[in-house]
Design a protein around this motif. Structure first.
Motif, PDB file in Angstrom:
ATOM      1  N   ALA A 347       0.834  -1.208   0.000  1.00 29.51           N
ATOM      2  CA  ALA A 347       0.000   0.000   0.000  1.00 29.51           C
ATOM      3  C   ALA A 347       0.866   1.255   0.000  1.00 29.51           C
ATOM      4  O   ALA A 347       0.551   2.246  -0.666  1.00 29.51           O
ATOM      5  N   ASP A 348       1.978   1.231   0.755  1.00 35.30           N
ATOM      6  CA  ASP A 348       2.900   2.368   0.749  1.00 35.30           C
ATOM      7  C   ASP A 348       3.485   2.586  -0.644  1.00 35.30           C
ATOM      8  O   ASP A 348       3.651   3.723  -1.094  1.00 35.30           O
ATOM      9  N   ASP A 349       3.792   1.486  -1.336  1.00 36.30           N
ATOM     10  CA  ASP A 349       4.307   1.607  -2.708  1.00 36.30           C
ATOM     11  C   ASP A 349       3.261   2.239  -3.631  1.00 36.30           C
ATOM     12  O   ASP A 349       3.580   3.086  -4.472  1.00 36.30           O
ATOM     13  N   ILE A 350       1.995   1.841  -3.463  1.00 34.81           N
ATOM     14  CA  ILE A 350       0.928   2.421  -4.282  1.00 34.81           C
ATOM     15  C   ILE A 350       0.769   3.899  -3.972  1.00 34.81           C
ATOM     16  O   ILE A 350       0.615   4.739  -4.864  1.00 34.81           O
ATOM     17  N   LEU A 351       0.819   4.248  -2.665  1.00 35.53           N
ATOM     18  CA  LEU A 351       0.705   5.655  -2.273  1.00 35.53           C
ATOM     19  C   LEU A 351       1.862   6.473  -2.839  1.00 35.53           C
ATOM     20  O   LEU A 351       1.678   7.619  -3.255  1.00 35.53           O
ATOM     21  N   ASP A 352       3.066   5.889  -2.840  1.00 34.16           N
ATOM     22  CA  ASP A 352       4.217   6.586  -3.428  1.00 34.16           C
ATOM     23  C   ASP A 352       3.997   6.814  -4.921  1.00 34.16           C
ATOM     24  O   ASP A 352       4.345   7.869  -5.459  1.00 34.16           O
ATOM     25  N   THR A 353       3.424   5.807  -5.593  1.00 40.34           N
ATOM     26  CA  THR A 353       3.135   5.956  -7.023  1.00 40.34           C
ATOM     27  C   THR A 353       2.156   7.090  -7.263  1.00 40.34           C
ATOM     28  O   THR A 353       2.310   7.887  -8.191  1.00 40.34           O
TER      29      THR A 353
END
Length: 710
Positions: A347-353
């Protein structure tokens, strides 16, 4: 004679008021007017001239006005009638007033370049009737541009001085200058203006095209966001549905296994009940035989009495419940933690994207160059002092990253000054050569195998902390442009960017070891968030558990947790926590109790004891408020409290007077049904756990089998 005069009435009309003359006077040039009209006409002249409104002859000094008695006598014999058309009133502030209206000013419709006056429709009529006035040039009503020096119309344009002049100026101050008629100059300039207008039209079309493209981009962006939202909702719903299906499968499997085990044990129980009944029958026979008083009968029949079964006949080995579900609960708990860790990272990776999309902004239309969020900028060398000052460590050589753009104001993060405010016009983008000259390529400073850490000036790394801190030291595993992968003791495979990292000097790499830090007996520790499953298993401990180091031997540490005493763990899996971390371990709705090491709490016991388990309702700095079953809103010091184990929490999750029932998932309660059923609802009488049901009072039950009734 009077009849002939009536045929040509206009010759007896005043050319100012266009009515038959009243008190007619004749001025030196021979023209006649009403005495009041000609006097008012001269009084209203700004240059104090006394000229004739028709022939423009000027009289110096102003002539004395005497009544023309002969003309007055003629006028008396003429009928007084008026055929002039009504004048239009002034309605617009930009309208020009008629110069000849006496009482109510009307709107002028034409201006005469010869008379240098403006006329309404009524007073304009003489210019159409009198031959001398018909030769005058009429234009749309406007203010007459006249030369201030010569009081003549501006008819010539001086190219030398770039100004409009009159004919007398042409022979005077502008003699020998490059001059042309105003109409000719306008023709040339009008050609240029038409060219400029075509350029404006072209530029306008380009901007309209850009606007259209921008609108298409916005629409596409909005549609993309909506699709992303729908895809996200669909993906998460499907994931939740998948997990719910798997949950249902596991629950069904557990219930099926439970039923199978209970069926097997039911047969054993029936066999035991039969054997018990047989043994009791034989015991009754012996008891009756022992009560006989006839000694002879006793001795003759003693050999016929039943003998107790031998050891091989006794069911001493009861079937053990090998299919205990404790391991299932433990496995599910570990699965939950691993799933939460995985979901958080992804989820953090998606938020970073999503956050990275903010750098893809539309070009700044008000600037010759584009500055957007994420750009590297510096203060222009031509700026001596920035509008919002330099700050503590910012100079012309400082290179910062744009964090926000608000109109003409930038928020820039410099290495020595976070959230620095600057004016857009004072900043410039950092080009490759400047950056290379001022800041050597970081890629050349950091290489695979180096020991690195996050720079102290970095508040939050681009890809988040993920369990590491500024003190964490790791080894560079790989480099890809500005991206790098680092193995930290707290986080293996951590992702970062080169500008955020620094090489750790050899004499400062004290913390990079298998243990990361040395523990002492008595230290407060917990399992690192990056550890999915400890080497020696969880054993009831979770990431939230805080324990005290009891012993250390080589790489193994023994910890006393509230949930598990003498818990074994690897030193590399643990981290020391401070008092601040301890406070952060507590949150509202956590179940806590007073530490066993606390003799008397700071605010007294009240009705609470070491065995009491309560729920946190508020945390305020060093203090917390806890609701115990025995004592509501009990005040405690944070340092005196510890999290209660899940087992203890089960026993204290109910309060006196709570309405409860047996969970639907419970086949047979631990202490049997008695007179109650799944539908029975009772009131908690004692906390371990005695319930008053309508069908049965003082029913004893296991708290883990009970649930609150909504």
């Amino acid at each position: 004679m009077a009849e002939s005069m009536l045929r040509d009435r206009d010759q007896y009309s005043c050319s100012i008021c266009l009515d038959l003359m009243k008190d007619p006077v004749t001025i030196p040039c021979g023209h006649s007017y009403c005495m009041a009209c000609i006097r008012n006409y001269w009084d209203r002249d700004e240059l104090k001239r006394s000229n004739c409104p028709q022939c423009r002859q000027n009289f110096i000094p102003r002539p004395v006005l005497n009544k023309n008695t002969m003309l007055a006598e003629i006028m008396e014999n003429l009928p007084n009638f008026n055929t002039a058309s009504p004048a239009q009133d002034i309605t617009d502030p930009e309208d020009i007033e008629c110069d000849f209206c006496m009482e109510k000013r009307a709107r002028a419709v034409k201006s005469c370049l010869e008379c240098r006056a403006s006329y309404c429709e009524t007073h304009l009529q003489p210019h159409y009737d009198f031959p001398a006035l018909k030769r005058h040039k009429l234009v749309s009503a406007k203010n007459m541009p006249t030369c201030q020096k010569h009081d003549k119309l501006l008819e010539v344009f001086c190219r030398t001085d770039q100004k409009c002049i009159c004919m007398l100026c042409l022979m005077d101050d502008h003699k020998g200058h490059d001059t042309v008629p105003c109409a000719a100059e306008r023709g040339e300039k009008q050609v240029k203006l038409k060219t400029d207008k075509s350029k404006f039209d072209g530029k306008c079309k380009e901007k309209e095209k850009e606007l259209c493209e921008l609108q298409q981009t916005i629409d596409s962006h909005v549609n993309s966001a909506h699709r992303a939202i729908k895809d996200t909702e669909k993906a998460f719903k499907e994931s939740v549905s998948f997990i719910e299906r798997k949950c249902s499968e596991i629950i069904e499997r557990i219930r099926a296994q439970e039923k199978a085990d209970l069926d097997k044990l039911g047969g054993v129980r029936e066999q035991l009940e039969l054997e018990i009944a047989a043994l009791r029958g034989q015991g009754d026979v012996l008891d009756k035989f022992l009560q006989t008083e006839d000694n002879v009968y006793f001795l003759q029949n003693i050999d016929n009495m039943p003998t107790p079964p031998g050891g091989e006949d006794c069911p001493s080995q009861l079937m053990e419940l090998v299919n205990s579900f404790e391991n299932v609960s433990k496995t599910v708990s570990e699965f939950k933690e691993r799933l939460e860790g995985f979901c958080k990272q992804e989820a953090d990776d998606i938020l970073d994207t999503v956050s990275d999309l903010s750098t893809k902004t539309y070009p700044n239309l008000d600037s010759d160059f584009q500055i957007k969020i994420g750009n590297r900028v510096c203060v222009k060398s031509s700026v001596k002092t920035p509008k919002f000052n330099w700050g503590a460590h910012v100079t012309h050589k400082s290179i910062g990253v744009v964090k926000a753009v608000h109109g003409d104001t930038l928020i820039v993060s410099f290495p020595g000054h976070k959230n620095w405010k600057g004016d857009l016009s004072e900043m410039e983008l950092v080009n490759g050569s400047f950056e290379q000259a001022e800041a050597p390529a970081q890629n050349n400073l950091i290489k695979v195998g180096d020991k690195v850490r996050v720079k102290p000036s970095v508040e939050t790394p681009k890809h988040k902390w993920g369990g590491i801190t500024h003190q964490s030291v790791g080894v560079v595993k790989s480099l890809d442009g500005e991206a790098l992968t680092v193995d930290f003791p707290e986080y293996s495979g951590w992702r970062g960017i080169v500008p955020e990292m620094e090489v750790v000097p050899a004499d400062d790499v004290s913390g990079l070891s298998t243990t990361n830090c040395s523990f002492n007996v008595g230290d407060k520790v917990r399992v690192k968030l990056t550890v999915q499953t400890p080497k020696h298993q969880w054993g009831g401990v979770t990431h939230k558990s805080v324990g005290t180091v009891k012993a250390i031997k080589d790489d193994v540490v023994t910890v006393d947790f509230p949930e598990c005493k003498s818990w074994k763990g690897m030193v590399s899996e643990m981290e020391r926590i401070t008092s601040k971390d301890t406070k952060e371990c507590f949150k509202i709705e956590d179940r806590v109790r007073v530490k066993a090491s606390v003799g008397t709490p700071k605010r007294g016991w009240g009705s609470v004891s070491h065995k009491s388990v309560g729920v946190i309702t508020a945390v305020d700095g060093e203090s917390m408020t806890v609701n115990f079953p025995e004592h509501k809103s009990w005040k405690a010091a944070v340092c005196e409290m510890e999290l209660a184990s899940s087992a203890d929490s089960e026993f204290y999750k109910f309060n006196f007077g709570d309405r409860v029932r047996v969970k639907a998932s419970v086949g047979t309660p631990k202490y049997n049904w008695g007179s109650i059923s799944h539908k029975s609802v009772g009131t908690v009488k004692a906390l371990k756990l005695v319930v008053d049901f309508p069908e049965q009072s003082n029913w004893g039950g296991d708290p883990t089998e009970m649930e609150l009734v909504p």
